[in-house]
Enzyme design. Structure first.
Site, mmCIF file in Angstrom:
data_model
loop_
_atom_site.group_PDB
_atom_site.id
_atom_site.type_symbol
_atom_site.label_atom_id
_atom_site.label_comp_id
_atom_site.label_asym_id
_atom_site.label_seq_id
_atom_site.Cartn_x
_atom_site.Cartn_y
_atom_site.Cartn_z
ATOM 1 N N VAL A 213 -39.710 28.879 -12.698
ATOM 2 C CA VAL A 213 -38.895 29.002 -11.485
ATOM 3 C C VAL A 213 -38.027 27.762 -11.311
ATOM 4 O O VAL A 213 -37.521 27.492 -10.227
ATOM 5 C CB VAL A 213 -39.769 29.233 -10.224
ATOM 6 C CG1 VAL A 213 -40.442 30.586 -10.271
ATOM 7 C CG2 VAL A 213 -40.798 28.108 -10.040
ATOM 8 N N ARG A 215 -35.335 25.801 -14.066
ATOM 9 C CA ARG A 215 -34.033 26.075 -14.653
ATOM 10 C C ARG A 215 -34.227 26.664 -16.052
ATOM 11 O O ARG A 215 -35.119 26.246 -16.799
ATOM 12 C CB ARG A 215 -33.179 24.799 -14.730
ATOM 13 C CG ARG A 215 -32.604 24.336 -13.395
ATOM 14 C CD ARG A 215 -31.549 25.303 -12.887
ATOM 15 N NE ARG A 215 -30.901 24.872 -11.654
ATOM 16 C CZ ARG A 215 -31.288 25.214 -10.425
ATOM 17 N NH1 ARG A 215 -32.359 25.984 -10.269
ATOM 18 N NH2 ARG A 215 -30.620 24.804 -9.368
ATOM 19 N N ASP A 238 -37.913 33.568 -13.603
ATOM 20 C CA ASP A 238 -36.888 33.781 -12.572
ATOM 21 C C ASP A 238 -35.566 33.168 -13.009
ATOM 22 O O ASP A 238 -34.530 33.436 -12.406
ATOM 23 C CB ASP A 238 -37.326 33.178 -11.237
ATOM 24 C CG ASP A 238 -36.336 33.481 -10.119
ATOM 25 O OD1 ASP A 238 -35.964 34.667 -9.979
ATOM 26 O OD2 ASP A 238 -35.920 32.553 -9.404
ATOM 27 N N GLU A 243 -27.411 32.612 -17.807
ATOM 28 C CA GLU A 243 -27.511 33.476 -16.639
ATOM 29 C C GLU A 243 -26.123 33.986 -16.287
ATOM 30 O O GLU A 243 -25.182 33.196 -16.275
ATOM 31 C CB GLU A 243 -28.087 32.707 -15.445
ATOM 32 C CG GLU A 243 -29.553 32.373 -15.591
ATOM 33 C CD GLU A 243 -30.133 31.726 -14.345
ATOM 34 O OE1 GLU A 243 -29.419 31.633 -13.311
ATOM 35 O OE2 GLU A 243 -31.295 31.308 -14.395
ATOM 36 N N HIS A 262 -33.073 35.219 -10.876
ATOM 37 C CA HIS A 262 -32.840 33.947 -10.176
ATOM 38 C C HIS A 262 -32.765 34.162 -8.663
ATOM 39 O O HIS A 262 -31.769 33.838 -8.012
ATOM 40 C CB HIS A 262 -31.568 33.259 -10.678
ATOM 41 C CG HIS A 262 -31.560 31.775 -10.397
ATOM 42 N ND1 HIS A 262 -30.890 30.880 -11.185
ATOM 43 C CD2 HIS A 262 -32.138 31.037 -9.412
ATOM 44 C CE1 HIS A 262 -31.052 29.659 -10.704
ATOM 45 N NE2 HIS A 262 -31.812 29.727 -9.622
ATOM 46 N N VAL A 263 -33.842 34.688 -8.112
ATOM 47 C CA VAL A 263 -33.901 34.967 -6.674
ATOM 48 C C VAL A 263 -34.942 34.107 -5.963
ATOM 49 O O VAL A 263 -35.272 34.366 -4.807
ATOM 50 C CB VAL A 263 -34.200 36.461 -6.419
ATOM 51 C CG1 VAL A 263 -33.044 37.325 -6.877
ATOM 52 C CG2 VAL A 263 -35.501 36.896 -7.109
#
Length: 296
Positions: A213, A215, A238, A243, A262-263
Site C-alpha cells: 500500500v 508505492r 493497491d 499505474e 490505488h484507492v
C-alpha cells in the site's frame, strides 16, 4: 496574493482569494503571476504539477498525498512543499487490512463465483496467529500496526533506523523468513526503490503474502511475477508499476494476486481530513507561522 486549487472541495468555506483551475482543461480563472499558495489535485495528471513553473509568485505547494516524489523535482528554490501527513493514514490502513483478509479468506474467489451461483465452501486461512511484518514506521505503517493488534497476530516493524519496538532495515534478512505476511507502507525514495527484489522475495517463506500500500516501484514487479506465477507467494497490491496497470499485464491473471486500483487513501475519510489540513495550512501561511508537514 491568490490561493489556487484544483480540488475545490478541500478549500475551507472561509478562504478568500481562491482561484479555481479546471483539472481537465487546465483553464485558470486568475492571473498565474498572483498565485502564492497552490493545491494540486489529488491523484492528478502530471500536467497539473507542471503548472508550478508558470507561478512566479508561488510560495507554497500543498500536495494532497503523503508521497511527494512527483512534485519534488518541480519545486523552484525558495518554494515550500508540504505533504498530507494525517490525511490518508486511517483509510490506507483500513484497506491494507481489507486486502490481507480478502486474500487470506478468498473473498475475491467467492465474489467471482457469485454470478454463477456457485457455493465454493473451502477452509481458508485466518489472520489470527499469523506473523506479520510491517515495513515502514511512519503514519500509515503505525496505523496498520494499531489495527492489526486486535487480530491476535504477532507483529514486527522495520524502518530505516532502529528505535523502541522497531527494527532497522538491516534486520530484514532475519525477519523475512519468519513472516507469513509482509506489508509495505514506505514512501518511494532512492533507498526504497526496488527494495523488494528477487532476493527479498526469495527470503519469504512458501505461501507468504506480500501486501503493498506504499508505492509500486518499491517492488520489482518482474521478480514478484516470477514468484506468484509458480504459486509460491501471494500478493495483494493497491499500487503497481506502472499505474494504471495495462489491461494485458500478466499480474491481472496471476494466481494468488489481488489488485485494487490505488484507492488506499481515496475514501470518505479523505475530504474531511484534507479540508482540516488545508484550512490549518492557509491560516499558518497568512499569519506567517511555520507550516506543517514541510518536506522542502
Amino acid at each position: 496574493m491568490l490561493i489556487a486549487a484544483m480540488t475545490p472541495d478541500v478549500m475551507p468555506e472561509s478562504a478568500t482569494g481562491v482561484a479555481s483551475i479546471d483539472p481537465h482543461s487546465l483553464h485558470i480563472d486568475a492571473d498565474m503571476g498572483r498565485i502564492g499558495f497552490y493545491v494540486p489535485p489529488y491523484m492528478g495528471r502530471p500536467e497539473t504539477l507542471e503548472l508550478i513553473s508558470q507561478m512566479p509568485a508561488l510560495q507554497v505547494v500543498q500536495v494532497l498525498t503523503i508521497g511527494y516524489e512527483s512534485a519534488l523535482p518541480l519545486i523552484p528554490p525558495g518554494v515550500r512543499l508540504c505533504n498530507a501527513v494525517g490525511v490518508h493514514e486511517a483509510s490506507t490502513a483500513e484497506l491494507a487490512l481489507g486486502l490481507v483478509i480478502a486474500s487470506l479468506r478468498g473473498i475475491d474467489d467467492f465474489a467471482r463465483a457469485m454470478p454463477h451461483g456457485e457455493w465454493r465452501h473451502t477452509r481458508r486461512e485466518s489472520l489470527a496467529d499469523k506473523r506479520v511484518l510491517v515495513i515502514g514506521a511512519g503514519g500509515v505503517g503505525m496505523a496498520i500496526v494499531d489495527r492489526l493488534q486486535p487480530f491476535e497476530v504477532e507483529v514486527s516493524i522495520v524502518a530505516r533506523r532502529a528505535r523502541e519496538g522497531v527494527s532497522p532495515v538491516t534486520e530484514l534478512g532475519r525477519l523475512l523468513p519468519a513472516s507469513d505476511i509482509v506489508v509495505l507502507a514506505v514512501p518511494l525514495t532512492s533507498d526504497t526503490e526496488r527494495l523488494v527484489d528477487a532476493r527479498f522475495l526469495a527470503a519469504m517463506p512458501d505461501g507468504a503474502l506480500l501486501v503493498n500500500v506504499g508505492r509500486g516501484p518499491v517492488v520489482d514487479q518482474e521478480a514478484l511475477l516470477a514468484e506468484v506465477s509458480t504459486g509460491r507467494l501471494r500478493a495483494a497490491l493497491d499500487v503497481t508499476d506502472p499505474e494504471p496497470l495495462p489491461p494485458a499485464h500478466p499480474l491481472w491473471t496471476a494466481p494468488g494476486v489481488l489488485i485494487s486500483p490505488h484507492v488506499g487513501g481515496d475514501a470518505s475519510a479523505f475530504l474531511p481530513r484534507a479540508r482540516t489540513l488545508v484550512a490549518e495550512q492557509l491560516s499558518r501561511w497568512v499569519s506567517g507561522e511555520p507550516l506543517r508537514n514541510m518536506v522542502v
